[in-house]
Design an enzyme around this catalytic site. Structure first.
Site, PDB file in Angstrom:
ATOM      1  N   ASP A 136      17.004-118.209  50.122  1.00  0.00           N
ATOM      2  CA  ASP A 136      16.426-116.989  50.696  1.00  0.00           C
ATOM      3  C   ASP A 136      17.352-115.793  50.571  1.00  0.00           C
ATOM      4  O   ASP A 136      16.907-114.653  50.556  1.00  0.00           O
ATOM      5  CB  ASP A 136      16.047-117.219  52.155  1.00  0.00           C
ATOM      6  CG  ASP A 136      14.796-118.085  52.223  1.00  0.00           C
ATOM      7  OD1 ASP A 136      14.915-119.308  52.038  1.00  0.00           O
ATOM      8  OD2 ASP A 136      13.703-117.521  52.389  1.00  0.00           O
ATOM      9  N   LYS A 169      16.194-122.791  53.854  1.00  0.00           N
ATOM     10  CA  LYS A 169      15.502-123.395  54.994  1.00  0.00           C
ATOM     11  C   LYS A 169      16.417-124.300  55.813  1.00  0.00           C
ATOM     12  O   LYS A 169      17.218-125.052  55.249  1.00  0.00           O
ATOM     13  CB  LYS A 169      14.302-124.188  54.443  1.00  0.00           C
ATOM     14  CG  LYS A 169      13.475-124.940  55.451  1.00  0.00           C
ATOM     15  CD  LYS A 169      12.995-124.111  56.607  1.00  0.00           C
ATOM     16  CE  LYS A 169      12.211-122.886  56.202  1.00  0.00           C
ATOM     17  NZ  LYS A 169      11.991-121.940  57.334  1.00  0.00           N
TER      18      LYS A 169
HETATM   19  O1  MRU Z   1      10.292-120.141  56.059  1.00  0.00           O
HETATM   20  P1  MRU Z   1       9.902-120.271  54.632  1.00  0.00           P
HETATM   21  O2  MRU Z   1       8.915-121.361  54.382  1.00  0.00           O
HETATM   22  O3  MRU Z   1       9.498-118.956  54.026  1.00  0.00           O
HETATM   23  O4  MRU Z   1      11.262-120.700  53.908  1.00  0.00           O
HETATM   24  C1  MRU Z   1      11.248-120.854  52.518  1.00  0.00           C
HETATM   25  C2  MRU Z   1      12.501-121.437  51.989  1.00  0.00           C
HETATM   26  O5  MRU Z   1      13.477-121.612  52.679  1.00  0.00           O
HETATM   27  C3  MRU Z   1      12.534-121.706  50.529  1.00  0.00           C
HETATM   28  O6  MRU Z   1      13.362-122.801  50.263  1.00  0.00           O
HETATM   29  C4  MRU Z   1      13.105-120.479  49.826  1.00  0.00           C
HETATM   30  O7  MRU Z   1      12.401-119.323  50.161  1.00  0.00           O
HETATM   31  C5  MRU Z   1      13.131-120.641  48.377  1.00  0.00           C
HETATM   32  S1  MRU Z   1      11.543-120.346  47.724  1.00  0.00           S
HETATM   33  C6  MRU Z   1      11.418-120.415  46.140  1.00  0.00           C
END
Ligand code: MRU
Length: 348
Positions: free
Chosen positions: A242, A253
């Site tokens: 992220d 995550k």
């Molecule tokens: O809370 P989320 O579902 O938006 O978190 C998403 C993640 O952590 C993904 O692993 C990250 O955005 C990489 S997406 C290609």
């Protein structure tokens, strides 16, 4: 490829990820409140996907400014446009893609206006920028897939976390794009999918994406990952990101850090797969990455039922930060990189 997000001409069409895997429901978002609700509640989610939703959202706001089609009256359309863009920018703080894409759209709008463009022409310019960013994200996914697929051998056993496929991006993926490309090359990867509590992006979304592509997928609870490495052996961990700081510290995550610690203990290579839009070279280290805290009920409830006492205190960070030293490489659209990341990233 998945039709995660599209522009209809007057609205942003998204596949509602909160309804998967039971139902494939598309929603047309044509106002600010609806868009903000969808991003906040993870109807659309994943760093690149919310960046694309953000830039289409700013294009939608520019269109409202040009056509006077806001909800309620707007005395100063330009001011309301900027306030709306700011609101979109702040919905989810960790994924830098959202702020980056919104800033890009606002810059495009203000540059057009300062050249003397009408509101209508400025809105058209933002929409063009949104389409270009969406197309660039698909190109980046293809390139990341190719760059990473060489790391997999025949029948590689890969562990992944959360969802990093077409649903999390403009339609193809980051870490899962590597798996898809390896499968396309006949390497028959076997993927262990961490369920990803509390919202189960792994169990619900990643398993769905892999199985619909005919790729072997085995779901494990997050707590089983270290035991999986100790007993079954693994070839590789592939995760998304992220926000990646200049020194390589990587927010992803919640649970990613636990997987990285276990991988280091059991000698499994741990890679991050992310496009340049996820790098934030303004931040020297992960200590500066803002970590989103989410509601207690996401942890207290499972499948609509409380699994804790209703008032149980909860700590619910949506992300954690994995130190660079635990990461073997960063697979990007420009190859597999190591920090300090070179000037190529700064040009973007
Ligand atoms: O809370 P989320 O579902 O938006 O978190 C998403 C993640 O952590 C993904 O692993 C990250 O955005 C990489 S997406 C290609």
């Amino acid at each position: 490829m998945i039709a995660t997000i599209a522009w209809t001409g007057s609205a942003i069409r998204i596949l509602d990820q909160t309804r998967l895997p039971e139902a494939e429901i598309y929603l047309d978002l044509d106002d600010l409140d609806g868009l903000c609700e969808a991003i906040l509640n993870l109807r659309i989610r994943g760093a690149p996907a919310i960046g694309i939703a953000g830039i289409y959202g700013v294009a939608l706001m520019a269109l409202h400014a040009a056509e006077g089609s806001w909800q309620g009256a707007a005395a100063d359309p330009e001011r309301r446009f900027l306030q709306s863009a700011q609101r979109i920018r702040e919905i989810r703080p960790t994924a830098v893609n959202l702020a980056w894409a919104v800033d890009r759209a606002v810059d495009c709008f203000t540059a057009a206006r300062s050249r003397g463009a009408s509101l209508k022409d400025a809105a058209a310019a933002v929409l063009t920028a949104a389409r270009e960013l969406h197309a660039a994200d698909l190109d980046a996914s293809r390139a990341m897939g190719k760059a990473g697929a060489v790391l997999l051998k025949q029948g590689s056993r890969v562990l992944t976390h959360c969802n990093t496929g077409g649903l999390a991006t403009g339609g193809l993926g980051t870490a899962l794009a590597v798996v898809f490309e390896a499968a396309r090359r006949g390497k028959a990867p076997c993927v262990y999918v961490a369920e990803t509590r509390p919202l189960l992006q792994g169990a619900r979304l990643t398993a769905w994406e892999l199985l619909r592509e005919g790729i072997e997928a085995t779901v494990v609870v997050d707590g089983a990952r270290a035991w999986l490495m100790a007993n079954e052996g693994l070839d590789l961990v592939l995760v998304g990101a992220d926000r990646i700081a200049a020194n390589g510290d990587t927010a992803n995550k919640i649970g990613t850090l636990g997987g990285a610690v276990a991988a280091a203990r059991y000698g499994v290579d741990f890679y991050v797969v992310a496009p340049f839009s996820t790098f934030d070279l303004n931040l020297p280290s992960g200590a500066e990455i803002p970590v989103e805290q989410r509601s207690a009920d996401e942890v207290r409830c499972l499948g609509g039922k409380y699994v804790t006492p209703k008032t149980a205190p909860v700590w619910n960070p949506a992300f954690d930060v994995t130190p660079a030293e635990l990461i073997k490489g960063w697979i990007t659209e420009h190859g597999i990189l190591q920090p300090p990341f070179d000037g190529g990233l700064r040009q973007l």
